[in-house]
Design a protein around this motif. Structure first.
Motif, PDB file in Angstrom:
ATOM      1  N   ASP A 116       0.894  -1.118   0.009  1.00 40.71           N
ATOM      2  CA  ASP A 116      -0.071   0.003  -0.123  1.00 40.71           C
ATOM      3  C   ASP A 116       0.924   1.258   0.049  1.00 40.71           C
ATOM      4  OD1 ASP A 116      -2.979  -0.902   1.988  1.00 40.71           O
ATOM      5  OD2 ASP A 116      -1.940  -1.934   0.213  1.00 40.71           O
ATOM      6  N   VAL A 137       2.734   1.897  -3.290  1.00 35.98           N
ATOM      7  CA  VAL A 137       1.381   2.264  -4.299  1.00 35.98           C
ATOM      8  C   VAL A 137       1.248   3.773  -4.199  1.00 35.98           C
ATOM      9  CG1 VAL A 137      -0.851   2.226  -5.344  1.00 35.98           C
ATOM     10  CG2 VAL A 137       0.317   0.114  -4.792  1.00 35.98           C
ATOM     11  N   ARG A 138       0.934   4.225  -2.904  1.00 33.89           N
ATOM     12  CA  ARG A 138       0.896   5.740  -2.592  1.00 33.89           C
ATOM     13  C   ARG A 138       2.077   6.490  -3.056  1.00 33.89           C
ATOM     14  NH1 ARG A 138      -3.830   5.097   1.032  1.00 33.89           N
ATOM     15  NH2 ARG A 138      -3.503   3.586   2.136  1.00 33.89           N
ATOM     16  N   LEU A 198       2.282   6.633  -7.015  1.00 37.07           N
ATOM     17  CA  LEU A 198       1.184   6.641  -7.894  1.00 37.07           C
ATOM     18  C   LEU A 198       1.142   7.932  -8.727  1.00 37.07           C
ATOM     19  CD1 LEU A 198      -1.818   5.585  -8.532  1.00 37.07           C
ATOM     20  CD2 LEU A 198      -2.517   7.108  -6.889  1.00 37.07           C
ATOM     21  N   GLN A 232      -3.747   2.227 -13.241  1.00 42.02           N
ATOM     22  CA  GLN A 232      -4.398   1.345 -12.421  1.00 42.02           C
ATOM     23  C   GLN A 232      -3.899  -0.177 -12.839  1.00 42.02           C
ATOM     24  OE1 GLN A 232      -8.466   1.829 -10.689  1.00 42.02           O
ATOM     25  NE2 GLN A 232      -9.081   0.234 -12.269  1.00 42.02           N
ATOM     26  N   VAL A 274      -1.541  -2.956 -11.120  1.00 36.49           N
ATOM     27  CA  VAL A 274      -1.948  -4.561 -10.703  1.00 36.49           C
ATOM     28  C   VAL A 274      -0.739  -5.368 -11.103  1.00 36.49           C
ATOM     29  CG1 VAL A 274      -3.268  -6.024 -11.652  1.00 36.49           C
ATOM     30  CG2 VAL A 274      -4.370  -3.880 -10.856  1.00 36.49           C
ATOM     31  N   TRP A 314       2.158  -5.689  -8.902  1.00 35.40           N
ATOM     32  CA  TRP A 314       1.706  -6.562  -7.617  1.00 35.40           C
ATOM     33  C   TRP A 314       2.057  -7.988  -8.392  1.00 35.40           C
ATOM     34  CZ3 TRP A 314      -2.235 -10.058  -8.016  1.00 35.40           C
ATOM     35  CH2 TRP A 314      -2.310 -11.004  -7.105  1.00 35.40           C
ATOM     36  N   CYS A 327      -5.949   7.110  -5.728  1.00 37.67           N
ATOM     37  CA  CYS A 327      -5.150   6.385  -4.856  1.00 37.67           C
ATOM     38  C   CYS A 327      -5.935   5.098  -4.298  1.00 37.67           C
ATOM     39  CB  CYS A 327      -4.488   7.057  -3.788  1.00 37.67           C
ATOM     40  SG  CYS A 327      -3.438   6.275  -2.890  1.00 37.67           S
ATOM     41  N   GLU A 328      -7.170   5.426  -3.566  1.00 31.32           N
ATOM     42  CA  GLU A 328      -7.830   4.418  -2.868  1.00 31.32           C
ATOM     43  C   GLU A 328      -8.537   3.478  -3.940  1.00 31.32           C
ATOM     44  OE1 GLU A 328      -6.690   5.975   0.083  1.00 31.32           O
ATOM     45  OE2 GLU A 328      -7.782   3.944   0.224  1.00 31.32           O
ATOM     46  N   VAL A 376      -7.088   2.640  -6.985  1.00 30.39           N
ATOM     47  CA  VAL A 376      -6.088   1.836  -7.363  1.00 30.39           C
ATOM     48  C   VAL A 376      -5.687   0.576  -6.248  1.00 30.39           C
ATOM     49  CG1 VAL A 376      -3.553   1.604  -7.786  1.00 30.39           C
ATOM     50  CG2 VAL A 376      -4.956   3.541  -8.826  1.00 30.39           C
ATOM     51  N   LEU A 377      -5.845   1.000  -5.000  1.00 32.51           N
ATOM     52  CA  LEU A 377      -5.650   0.147  -3.972  1.00 32.51           C
ATOM     53  C   LEU A 377      -6.649  -0.743  -3.825  1.00 32.51           C
ATOM     54  CD1 LEU A 377      -4.006   2.364  -1.290  1.00 32.51           C
ATOM     55  CD2 LEU A 377      -2.742   0.457  -2.421  1.00 32.51           C
ATOM     56  N   CYS A 408      -8.516  -1.850  -6.363  1.00 33.30           N
ATOM     57  CA  CYS A 408      -8.402  -2.791  -7.674  1.00 33.30           C
ATOM     58  C   CYS A 408      -7.214  -3.703  -7.405  1.00 33.30           C
ATOM     59  CB  CYS A 408      -7.992  -1.943  -8.827  1.00 33.30           C
ATOM     60  SG  CYS A 408      -7.732  -2.665 -10.208  1.00 33.30           S
ATOM     61  N   VAL A 409      -6.260  -3.366  -6.792  1.00 32.75           N
ATOM     62  CA  VAL A 409      -5.249  -4.229  -6.472  1.00 32.75           C
ATOM     63  C   VAL A 409      -5.224  -5.352  -5.469  1.00 32.75           C
ATOM     64  CG1 VAL A 409      -2.517  -4.445  -5.553  1.00 32.75           C
ATOM     65  CG2 VAL A 409      -3.074  -2.599  -7.207  1.00 32.75           C
ATOM     66  N   HIS A 410      -6.192  -4.738  -4.514  1.00 28.10           N
ATOM     67  CA  HIS A 410      -6.478  -5.892  -3.473  1.00 28.10           C
ATOM     68  C   HIS A 410      -7.743  -6.863  -3.812  1.00 28.10           C
ATOM     69  CE1 HIS A 410      -5.058  -2.735  -0.236  1.00 28.10           C
ATOM     70  NE2 HIS A 410      -4.303  -3.377  -0.554  1.00 28.10           N
ATOM     71  N   THR A 441      -7.706  -7.876  -7.140  1.00 26.64           N
ATOM     72  CA  THR A 441      -7.062  -8.821  -7.904  1.00 26.64           C
ATOM     73  C   THR A 441      -6.124  -9.807  -7.179  1.00 26.64           C
ATOM     74  OG1 THR A 441      -6.955  -7.118  -9.589  1.00 26.64           O
ATOM     75  CG2 THR A 441      -5.544  -8.930 -10.044  1.00 26.64           C
ATOM     76  N   GLN A 442      -5.825  -9.442  -6.033  1.00 21.28           N
ATOM     77  CA  GLN A 442      -5.007 -10.133  -5.069  1.00 21.28           C
ATOM     78  C   GLN A 442      -5.913 -11.261  -4.590  1.00 21.28           C
ATOM     79  OE1 GLN A 442      -3.636  -7.203  -2.095  1.00 21.28           O
ATOM     80  NE2 GLN A 442      -1.701  -8.437  -2.252  1.00 21.28           N
ATOM     81  N   TYR A 488      -9.535  -4.961   3.476  1.00 19.98           N
ATOM     82  CA  TYR A 488      -8.538  -4.089   3.884  1.00 19.98           C
ATOM     83  C   TYR A 488      -9.027  -2.600   4.612  1.00 19.98           C
ATOM     84  CZ  TYR A 488      -5.016  -7.216   1.839  1.00 19.98           C
ATOM     85  OH  TYR A 488      -4.137  -8.167   1.360  1.00 19.98           O
ATOM     86  N   HIS A 504      -7.677   0.680   4.920  1.00 21.32           N
ATOM     87  CA  HIS A 504      -6.615   1.665   4.527  1.00 21.32           C
ATOM     88  C   HIS A 504      -6.131   2.591   5.490  1.00 21.32           C
ATOM     89  CE1 HIS A 504      -6.978  -0.369   0.629  1.00 21.32           C
ATOM     90  NE2 HIS A 504      -8.351   0.208   0.427  1.00 21.32           N
ATOM     91  N   ASN A 505      -4.987   2.982   5.702  1.00 18.49           N
ATOM     92  CA  ASN A 505      -4.302   3.607   6.758  1.00 18.49           C
ATOM     93  C   ASN A 505      -4.168   5.163   6.073  1.00 18.49           C
ATOM     94  OD1 ASN A 505      -4.102   1.814   8.680  1.00 18.49           O
ATOM     95  ND2 ASN A 505      -2.183   1.092   8.174  1.00 18.49           N
TER      96      ASN A 505
END
Lengths: 187, 137
Positions: free
Chosen positions: A21, A24-25, A28, A50, A54, A57, B22-23, B25-26, B28-30, B32-33, B134, B136-137
């Motif tokens: 995370d 990415v942040r 980005l 995006q 992916v 990852w 940003c959120e 994208v995160l 989307c990644v999660h 996909t995981q 998840y 997100h912090n």
């Protein structure tokens, strides 16, 4: 102490989910801007960015610890953008390969020749600089952006764009030629 | 690096992506995981199930081979006539080695290895696939 990108990857592989995370942040905006400068459209840039993360990852375990993360992620971004544009048939072969005869003269230019004073006079006009930049071809924008904005060497840019060093330097000279041509064009 | 071009291109304004990007994208990644983990869980779970089923005939085959080759009989001599075995230990060792059912044992170990390995990986993927969203912090 802030962890480097390479340390974040190692931490993620070791099981620290939050490291991804943070990675990415942190990267980005950089990738988004690179893609945006390539495609010229914020909506498309978001979709591509995006997809880039992916892929980051998916291939994170392929990242060699001794490699440079910035070069690696820009390579992914470059390839993803090209693939994305080709799928939507928005990229034709000629866009990425300038006509040789137009730039034969450009390749004879001495790289140290100064740019016209007019360019500096108008440099503070952000809209002008944006317009000037977007007039260039995608391959020229890529080289100039990575070299002057991200501070990468021609060697690193060659690795990202998967082109020989001399080709990158030639594209840099051609970009300068295109800028001069744009400035000198009758309005 | 040409300083003149550097000066000019510094005026390129970095484009700020949308705040929620940003959120997105995160997420989307999660997503996909989790999707990949679910797929792996299904494949590994099926493999673990199949290898559990294969374990029973593998054990039966190994037991039958131990009897057929005479290995279990020779081994029982070790307990019934230890002194004699000690005198002729060299020949006894060769006899055991020759009668050892290599194929059956190899097959049994392979099935057990696949079972344990696929179970372990299935549990790892299950944690990712089915854990809560998840935060997100």
């Amino acid at each position: 102490m802030e962890r480097s990108d390479e340390q974040l990857i190692a931490a993620y592989i070791d099981g620290d989910e939050s490291a991804l995370d943070e990675l990415v942040r942190r990267n980005l905006k950089m990738i988004f801007n690179f893609v945006y400068r390539f495609v010229g459209n914020a909506g498309d840039a978001e979709d591509i960015t995006q997809e880039v993360f992916v892929k980051v990852w998916r291939h994170i375990k392929d990242f060699r610890p001794e490699a440079n993360f910035k070069t690696w992620v820009f390579t992914i971004a470059h390839r993803t953008t090209i693939d994305w544009l080709r799928k939507r048939k928005r990229l034709v072969f000629s866009d990425m390969n300038s006509k040789d005869d137009e730039f034969v003269f450009a390749d004879t230019l001495v790289d140290t020749e100064p740019l016209p004073d007019e360019l500096f006079a108008r440099a503070e006009d952000k809209a002008f600089v944006e317009s000037l930049f977007m007039q260039l071809s995608p391959e020229h924008r890529e080289v100039l952006y990575l070299h002057y904005y991200e501070g990468l060497t021609f060697d690193e840019i060659g690795n990202i764009l998967e082109k020989p060093l001399n080709t990158v330097k030639s594209q840099h000279r051609r970009a300068l030629f295109a800028i001069r041509k744009f400035i000198d064009a009758p309005r | 690096m040409r300083k003149d071009l550097s000066v000019i291109l510094q005026h390129l304004t970095p484009v700020e992506p949308d705040r929620s990007f940003c959120e997105a994208v995160l997420l989307c990644v999660h997503a996909t995981q989790r999707r990949t983990a679910r797929l792996r869980f299904m494949v590994l779970g099926s493999t673990a199930f199949a290898s559990t089923l294969a374990l029973v005939p593998a054990i039966k085959f190994a037991a039958a081979e131990f009897t057929q080759t005479g290995f279990s009989e020779y081994l029982s001599v070790l307990f019934s006539d230890g002194g004699g075995v000690l005198v002729y230990w060299h020949e006894f060792a060769l006899l055991l080695a020759e009668s050892f059912p290599v194929l059956a044992i190899t097959l049994l170990f392979f099935v057990a290895f696949v079972l344990l390995g696929s179970l372990r990986l299935a549990l790892i993927n299950a944690r990712v696939a089915f854990m809560p969203n998840y935060s997100h912090n």
